[in-house]
Design a protein around this motif. Structure first.
Motif, PDB file in Angstrom:
ATOM      1  N   ASP A  99      -6.004   4.261  -1.686  1.00 56.05           N
ATOM      2  CA  ASP A  99      -6.321   2.886  -2.060  1.00 56.05           C
ATOM      3  C   ASP A  99      -5.322   2.324  -3.066  1.00 56.05           C
ATOM      4  N   ASP A 100      -4.453   3.157  -3.600  1.00 52.11           N
ATOM      5  CA  ASP A 100      -3.505   2.723  -4.610  1.00 52.11           C
ATOM      6  C   ASP A 100      -2.368   1.932  -3.977  1.00 52.11           C
ATOM      7  N   THR A 101      -1.722   1.129  -4.811  1.00 49.00           N
ATOM      8  CA  THR A 101      -0.623   0.301  -4.340  1.00 49.00           C
ATOM      9  C   THR A 101       0.620   0.557  -5.172  1.00 49.00           C
ATOM     10  N   THR A 102       1.720   0.021  -4.713  1.00 45.04           N
ATOM     11  CA  THR A 102       2.984   0.158  -5.431  1.00 45.04           C
ATOM     12  C   THR A 102       3.665  -1.198  -5.509  1.00 45.04           C
ATOM     13  N   LEU A 150       0.206  -0.549 -23.979  1.00 43.79           N
ATOM     14  CA  LEU A 150       1.513  -0.004 -23.637  1.00 43.79           C
ATOM     15  C   LEU A 150       1.361   1.124 -22.623  1.00 43.79           C
ATOM     16  N   GLY A 151       1.936   0.933 -21.450  1.00 45.14           N
ATOM     17  CA  GLY A 151       1.915   2.020 -20.487  1.00 45.14           C
ATOM     18  C   GLY A 151       1.772   1.545 -19.061  1.00 45.14           C
ATOM     19  N   ALA A 152       1.596   2.507 -18.168  1.00 45.15           N
ATOM     20  CA  ALA A 152       1.497   2.216 -16.738  1.00 45.15           C
ATOM     21  C   ALA A 152       0.165   1.562 -16.408  1.00 45.15           C
ATOM     22  N   ALA A 153       0.208   0.580 -15.525  1.00 44.42           N
ATOM     23  CA  ALA A 153      -1.020  -0.048 -15.047  1.00 44.42           C
ATOM     24  C   ALA A 153      -1.771   0.937 -14.146  1.00 44.42           C
ATOM     25  N   PRO A 154      -3.066   1.083 -14.325  1.00 45.34           N
ATOM     26  CA  PRO A 154      -3.815   2.028 -13.493  1.00 45.34           C
ATOM     27  C   PRO A 154      -3.728   1.672 -12.005  1.00 45.34           C
ATOM     28  N   ASP A 155      -3.490   2.672 -11.198  1.00 42.26           N
ATOM     29  CA  ASP A 155      -3.564   2.565  -9.733  1.00 42.26           C
ATOM     30  C   ASP A 155      -2.475   1.697  -9.103  1.00 42.26           C
ATOM     31  N   VAL A 156      -1.484   1.274  -9.886  1.00 41.12           N
ATOM     32  CA  VAL A 156      -0.391   0.475  -9.329  1.00 41.12           C
ATOM     33  C   VAL A 156       0.927   1.136  -9.723  1.00 41.12           C
ATOM     34  N   GLU A 157       1.506   1.864  -8.806  1.00 39.78           N
ATOM     35  CA  GLU A 157       2.762   2.552  -9.111  1.00 39.78           C
ATOM     36  C   GLU A 157       3.867   1.520  -9.347  1.00 39.78           C
ATOM     37  N   GLY A 158       4.574   1.705 -10.443  1.00 42.48           N
ATOM     38  CA  GLY A 158       5.703   0.832 -10.735  1.00 42.48           C
ATOM     39  C   GLY A 158       5.371  -0.363 -11.595  1.00 42.48           C
ATOM     40  N   ALA A 159       4.116  -0.524 -12.015  1.00 43.80           N
ATOM     41  CA  ALA A 159       3.726  -1.636 -12.875  1.00 43.80           C
ATOM     42  C   ALA A 159       3.423  -1.114 -14.278  1.00 43.80           C
ATOM     43  N   TYR A 160       3.979  -1.791 -15.291  1.00 41.99           N
ATOM     44  CA  TYR A 160       3.834  -1.360 -16.680  1.00 41.99           C
ATOM     45  C   TYR A 160       3.485  -2.561 -17.556  1.00 41.99           C
ATOM     46  N   LEU A 161       2.711  -2.290 -18.601  1.00 40.57           N
ATOM     47  CA  LEU A 161       2.295  -3.334 -19.533  1.00 40.57           C
ATOM     48  C   LEU A 161       2.886  -3.061 -20.909  1.00 40.57           C
ATOM     49  N   SER A 206       0.837  -1.195   0.000  1.00 43.82           N
ATOM     50  CA  SER A 206       0.000   0.000   0.000  1.00 43.82           C
ATOM     51  C   SER A 206       0.866   1.237   0.000  1.00 43.82           C
ATOM     52  N   ARG A 207       0.410   2.240  -0.728  1.00 45.44           N
ATOM     53  CA  ARG A 207       1.125   3.511  -0.703  1.00 45.44           C
ATOM     54  C   ARG A 207       0.903   4.198   0.633  1.00 45.44           C
ATOM     55  N   PRO A 208       1.892   4.926   1.080  1.00 43.94           N
ATOM     56  CA  PRO A 208       1.675   5.697   2.306  1.00 43.94           C
ATOM     57  C   PRO A 208       0.671   6.816   2.073  1.00 43.94           C
ATOM     58  N   GLY A 209      -0.002   7.222   3.111  1.00 38.37           N
ATOM     59  CA  GLY A 209      -0.928   8.345   3.005  1.00 38.37           C
ATOM     60  C   GLY A 209      -2.374   7.936   2.982  1.00 38.37           C
ATOM     61  N   GLY A 210      -2.648   6.646   3.141  1.00 41.17           N
ATOM     62  CA  GLY A 210      -4.029   6.208   3.266  1.00 41.17           C
ATOM     63  C   GLY A 210      -4.801   6.104   1.972  1.00 41.17           C
TER      64      GLY A 210
END
Length: 386
Positions: free
Chosen positions: A198-201, A334-345, A192-196
């Motif tokens: 719902d997004d993850t990393t 091609l690009g970043a996965a929504p709502d998941v920092e650091g994940a790319y397709l 989980s990302r810090p700061g409360g």
């Protein structure tokens, strides 16, 4: 994400290999996990790099990307050769577009008009690189050609052996510190990302039961990319499309023979050493079954003899079967996965993976590093499937 210290690339086909190569060349600690799936599209494809002749007119974004992808090949080849990797499987060649039967003439004329329009509006192909020629001249270029109605020649196109080129990318990447592991990534580790929010990393990947720490991950698993949809909580609507290809041995010097492209979704790609690849079927709803079938081979052989009856005495020496990753809308993902920092397709290229793959992989690698890609990827953003 900007400048991750470590990146996992999942998938050792031409797209994943290109992304890993780019990351390693830029100094990123990169591990490429290559499961070497039976039926990987890269290993089966014949490799026509000729977007100017494509009939795909429904997506200007696709054509713009394909045009840049074709132009990227010579630069990438130069990088490989500068790193001492000279066996890369890429070469320039001519392409023959042929209307064999009368019912193909209308499509031939439409293709000719489309090419002329693209040349005038986009500058690709250059006006001096294509022209209609006589069937007799076409047969001089490709001796097995059947009697035909019309023929066009497109010069300075490209052919690539996907299996060899992906291997070359990995070899060159290893010279820049890339690690290649033949292992199965079974899950993506998230935090989980810090700061409360719902997004993850991304925290790493799970490799055969062992959690490995990484700052980012690139999913380039071809037809198997959807395996990670649940782990990332994103839609990855990519399905396998089976393609069967037959390689024929002929008693001739084939090194300078052109690609032959008729109008019934088949092609012939000649290679040095008396080899001609004929393909390919486009079979949906087959699941993950990379096997040849009687119906598929009948289709391929029948088209081979229709277009080039001079191949009747050729010897079948190899059958290749690949599972193309086809996205729901037919465009790459091609690009970043929504709502998941650091994940790319980097997947979903369908039957154009060998044309687009090296460039797509490099562009996604730039995104991972926080570098704005040189091409507009908005039409291919995974967000479109939310």
């Amino acid at each position: 994400m900007s400048d991750p210290d470590s990146v996992a690339v999942v998938g050792g086909g031409i797209v994943g290999s290109a992304a890993a190569h780019r990351l390693a060349r830029e100094g990123v600690d990169t591990v490429l996990f290559d499961r070497r799936d039976d039926g990987r599209a890269t290993d089966a494809g014949a490799g026509i790099v000729a977007p100017a002749t494509s009939s795909r007119t429904d997506s200007a974004a696709w054509f713009a990307l394909a045009r840049e992808a074709a132009a990227h090949y010579p630069d990438l080849v130069a990088d490989l050769e500068a790193d001492g990797v000279t066996d890369h499987g890429y070469d320039s060649c001519d392409l023959l577009s042929v209307a064999v039967d009368p019912d193909e003439v209308e499509a031939f004329e439409a293709a000719k008009r489309r090419t002329q329009r693209r040349s005038e509006t986009d500058g690709t192909p250059s006006p001096d690189t294509f022209e209609e020629i006589s069937v007799e001249r076409a047969r001089e270029l490709f001796p097995p050609l059947s009697d035909a109605e019309r023929a066009m020649v497109y010069r300075d196109q490209g052919r690539v052996d996907g299996r060899t080129f992906a291997s070359a990318l990995r070899s060159a990447g290893e010279r820049h510190g890339l690690s290649v592991e033949h292992a199965d990534v079974t899950d993506i580790a998230l935090e989980s990302r810090p700061g409360g929010t719902d997004d993850t990393t991304v925290a790493g990947v799970v490799v055969e039961g062992e959690r490995r720490a990484f700052d980012a991950v690139v999913i380039a698993g071809g037809a198997w990319s959807g395996t990670f949809a649940d782990a990332l909580g994103v839609a990855i609507p990519v399905e396998p499309q089976r393609g069967q290809i037959v390689h024929l041995a002929v008693d001739a010097d084939t090194a300078d023979w052109p690609i032959v492209s008729p109008f019934r979704h088949k092609y012939m790609v000649s290679w040095p050493g008396g080899r001609v690849a004929v393909g390919a079927t486009r079979e949906d709803d087959t699941g993950f079954a990379p096997r040849a079938t009687v119906a598929g081979l009948h289709d391929v052989y029948g088209e081979a003899l229709r277009v080039a009856d001079g191949l009747a005495d050729a010897e079948p020496v190899e059958t290749r079967v690949g599972l193309r990753p086809v996205s729901r809308d037919g465009l790459p993902v091609l690009g970043a996965a929504p709502d998941v920092e650091g994940a790319y397709l980097a997947t979903g290229h369908g039957p154009t993976g060998l044309t687009l793959g090296p460039y797509s992989g490099a562009l996604v690698a730039d995104l991972v590093r926080g570098v704005d890609p040189e091409a507009d990827l908005s039409a291919f953003d995974p967000e479109r499937f939310r």
